[in-house]
Design a protein around this motif. Structure first.
Motif, PDB file in Angstrom:
ATOM      1  N   ILE A   1     -42.572 -65.521 -41.178  1.00 29.25           N
ATOM      2  CA  ILE A   1     -41.321 -66.079 -41.022  1.00 29.25           C
ATOM      3  C   ILE A   1     -39.925 -65.055 -41.700  1.00 29.25           C
ATOM      4  O   ILE A   1     -39.993 -65.356 -42.867  1.00 29.25           O
ATOM      5  N   PRO A   2     -39.404 -64.500 -41.135  1.00 26.28           N
ATOM      6  CA  PRO A   2     -38.223 -63.715 -41.939  1.00 26.28           C
ATOM      7  C   PRO A   2     -37.210 -64.407 -42.199  1.00 26.28           C
ATOM      8  O   PRO A   2     -36.964 -65.544 -41.531  1.00 26.28           O
ATOM      9  N   GLY A   3     -36.247 -64.062 -43.053  1.00 27.65           N
ATOM     10  CA  GLY A   3     -34.969 -64.712 -43.336  1.00 27.65           C
ATOM     11  C   GLY A   3     -33.961 -63.799 -42.437  1.00 27.65           C
ATOM     12  O   GLY A   3     -33.931 -63.067 -42.263  1.00 27.65           O
ATOM     13  N   VAL A   4     -32.532 -64.302 -42.405  1.00 22.80           N
ATOM     14  CA  VAL A   4     -31.290 -63.816 -41.713  1.00 22.80           C
ATOM     15  C   VAL A   4     -30.544 -63.399 -43.153  1.00 22.80           C
ATOM     16  O   VAL A   4     -30.267 -63.961 -44.028  1.00 22.80           O
ATOM     17  N   PRO A   5     -30.307 -61.915 -43.113  1.00 20.61           N
ATOM     18  CA  PRO A   5     -29.536 -61.422 -44.445  1.00 20.61           C
ATOM     19  C   PRO A   5     -28.174 -62.265 -44.446  1.00 20.61           C
ATOM     20  O   PRO A   5     -27.617 -62.692 -43.487  1.00 20.61           O
TER      21      PRO A   5
ATOM     22  N   GLN B   1     -27.821 -67.343 -44.427  1.00 15.02           N
ATOM     23  CA  GLN B   1     -28.956 -67.182 -45.019  1.00 15.02           C
ATOM     24  C   GLN B   1     -30.117 -68.263 -44.885  1.00 15.02           C
ATOM     25  O   GLN B   1     -29.675 -69.569 -44.977  1.00 15.02           O
ATOM     26  N   THR B   2     -31.236 -67.839 -44.475  1.00 16.49           N
ATOM     27  CA  THR B   2     -32.179 -68.603 -44.224  1.00 16.49           C
ATOM     28  C   THR B   2     -33.448 -68.431 -45.118  1.00 16.49           C
ATOM     29  O   THR B   2     -33.696 -67.273 -45.727  1.00 16.49           O
ATOM     30  N   ALA B   3     -34.423 -69.398 -45.433  1.00 17.14           N
ATOM     31  CA  ALA B   3     -35.337 -69.068 -46.446  1.00 17.14           C
ATOM     32  C   ALA B   3     -36.740 -68.150 -45.517  1.00 17.14           C
ATOM     33  O   ALA B   3     -36.884 -68.409 -44.372  1.00 17.14           O
ATOM     34  N   SER B   4     -37.135 -67.189 -46.173  1.00 14.13           N
ATOM     35  CA  SER B   4     -38.080 -66.133 -45.926  1.00 14.13           C
ATOM     36  C   SER B   4     -39.258 -66.500 -46.139  1.00 14.13           C
ATOM     37  O   SER B   4     -39.599 -67.308 -47.151  1.00 14.13           O
ATOM     38  N   GLU B   5     -40.428 -66.233 -45.506  1.00 15.29           N
ATOM     39  CA  GLU B   5     -41.700 -66.396 -46.005  1.00 15.29           C
ATOM     40  C   GLU B   5     -42.156 -65.840 -47.232  1.00 15.29           C
ATOM     41  O   GLU B   5     -41.700 -64.491 -47.495  1.00 15.29           O
ATOM     42  N   THR B   6     -42.957 -66.459 -48.121  1.00 16.22           N
ATOM     43  CA  THR B   6     -43.246 -66.030 -49.480  1.00 16.22           C
ATOM     44  C   THR B   6     -44.326 -64.783 -49.339  1.00 16.22           C
ATOM     45  O   THR B   6     -44.337 -64.180 -50.353  1.00 16.22           O
TER      46      THR B   6
ATOM     47  N   GLN C   1     -46.912 -56.079 -47.216  1.00  9.55           N
ATOM     48  CA  GLN C   1     -47.481 -55.181 -48.291  1.00  9.55           C
ATOM     49  C   GLN C   1     -46.936 -53.813 -48.033  1.00  9.55           C
ATOM     50  O   GLN C   1     -47.119 -53.232 -46.733  1.00  9.55           O
ATOM     51  N   GLY C   2     -46.389 -52.917 -49.091  1.00  9.56           N
ATOM     52  CA  GLY C   2     -46.172 -51.574 -48.848  1.00  9.56           C
ATOM     53  C   GLY C   2     -45.143 -51.176 -48.087  1.00  9.56           C
ATOM     54  O   GLY C   2     -44.984 -49.913 -47.832  1.00  9.56           O
ATOM     55  N   LEU C   3     -44.134 -51.945 -47.735  1.00 14.92           N
ATOM     56  CA  LEU C   3     -43.061 -51.697 -46.788  1.00 14.92           C
ATOM     57  C   LEU C   3     -41.603 -52.020 -47.433  1.00 14.92           C
ATOM     58  O   LEU C   3     -41.599 -53.080 -48.318  1.00 14.92           O
ATOM     59  N   ARG C   4     -40.847 -51.034 -47.143  1.00 18.53           N
ATOM     60  CA  ARG C   4     -39.423 -51.296 -47.557  1.00 18.53           C
ATOM     61  C   ARG C   4     -38.607 -50.496 -46.698  1.00 18.53           C
ATOM     62  O   ARG C   4     -38.547 -49.243 -46.496  1.00 18.53           O
TER      63      ARG C   4
ATOM     64  N   ARG D   1     -43.153 -56.265 -51.917  1.00 23.50           N
ATOM     65  CA  ARG D   1     -43.509 -55.537 -53.147  1.00 23.50           C
ATOM     66  C   ARG D   1     -42.878 -54.443 -53.688  1.00 23.50           C
ATOM     67  O   ARG D   1     -42.727 -54.059 -54.725  1.00 23.50           O
ATOM     68  N   LYS D   2     -42.023 -53.727 -52.570  1.00 23.23           N
ATOM     69  CA  LYS D   2     -41.413 -52.521 -52.928  1.00 23.23           C
ATOM     70  C   LYS D   2     -39.763 -52.882 -52.803  1.00 23.23           C
ATOM     71  O   LYS D   2     -38.792 -51.972 -52.956  1.00 23.23           O
ATOM     72  N   GLY D   3     -39.520 -54.263 -52.415  1.00 20.91           N
ATOM     73  CA  GLY D   3     -38.109 -54.616 -52.301  1.00 20.91           C
ATOM     74  C   GLY D   3     -38.111 -55.099 -50.883  1.00 20.91           C
ATOM     75  O   GLY D   3     -39.172 -55.414 -49.900  1.00 20.91           O
ATOM     76  N   ALA D   4     -36.832 -55.631 -50.634  1.00 19.02           N
ATOM     77  CA  ALA D   4     -36.573 -56.292 -49.039  1.00 19.02           C
ATOM     78  C   ALA D   4     -36.819 -55.186 -48.034  1.00 19.02           C
ATOM     79  O   ALA D   4     -36.365 -53.984 -47.973  1.00 19.02           O
TER      80      ALA D   4
END
Length: 216
Positions: free
Chosen positions: A6-10, A16-21, A25-28, A110-113
């Protein structure tokens, strides 16, 4: 057990909504804005011409984006070059699969938003997720950008350009179709594409039907 992240809204979309914890992996991918240029043209989907959009990424230090990610100057230059910028709030909750406003979604990585448009989701489990696209919903929203006047309809110049492109493809195969089975097969495909294209042009350029007012 499979799940959908579940993503958040920037916050740049004013919400702003909570995003999945769980992390992608490996994406930015940086924040971005969708845009369109006449040279990009349209995709022909289900008999309709759908604007072909492009992302303008806010990558620091790239394409006049400031080192801190500031994009206003870069976007203004992009607009001067003829690009139409699609406001990030151009998608309403009625347009998006998750019923959230705006068209940008963000996941922790892991590499950022990591940013995607709202018609992308990630399904999977145990840290392995597959990127999936709601192609039908994304096409419907892009079509609405034309009906709402945010983007223009294809014009005669673009239609003629596409005709020339298709005719060039046809000529390339027609000369060899008699002796080359592959060329003959491709010629049939191009002829089908031309027929679908011309039918779509007729539908797109047909004058709106007049509705008769009830007699008094």
């Amino acid at each position: 057990m499979s799940q959908t992240l579940i993503p958040g809204v920037p916050v740049t979309q004013h919400r702003q909504t909570a995003s999945e914890t769980i992390q992608v992996q490996g994406l930015r991918r940086p924040m971005f804005q969708l845009c369109w240029h006449p040279s990009r043209g349209y995709d022909l989907i289900e008999g309709a011409f759908v604007p072909r959009l492009q992302e303008f990424p806010f990558m620091p230090g790239v394409q006049n984006v400031k080192p801190d990610g500031g994009s206003m100057y870069a976007l203004s230059l992009h607009a001067r070059r003829g690009w139409i910028l699609i406001p990030t709030d151009a998608a309403s909750p009625d347009d998006t699969p998750d019923r959230q406003p705006g068209y940008v979604r963000v996941w922790p990585s892991r590499k950022g938003a990591h940013h995607e448009h709202a018609w992308v989701r990630y399904d999977g489990s145990h840290g392995r997720f597959v990127r999936r696209l709601d192609a039908e919903g994304y096409a419907a929203w892009r079509t609405s950008l034309v009906t709402r006047g945010i983007l223009p309809s294809p014009d005669r110049t673009w239609f003629d350009h596409e005709r020339d492109r298709l005719q060039t493809a046809r000529d390339r195969f027609a000369g060899r179709a008699d002796v080359n089975p592959y060329a003959a097969s491709e010629l049939v495909k191009v002829d089908e594409q031309i027929a679908v294209f011309e039918a779509a042009v007729v539908a797109a350029t047909a004058p709106p039907k007049r509705t008769r007012s009830p007699k008094r």
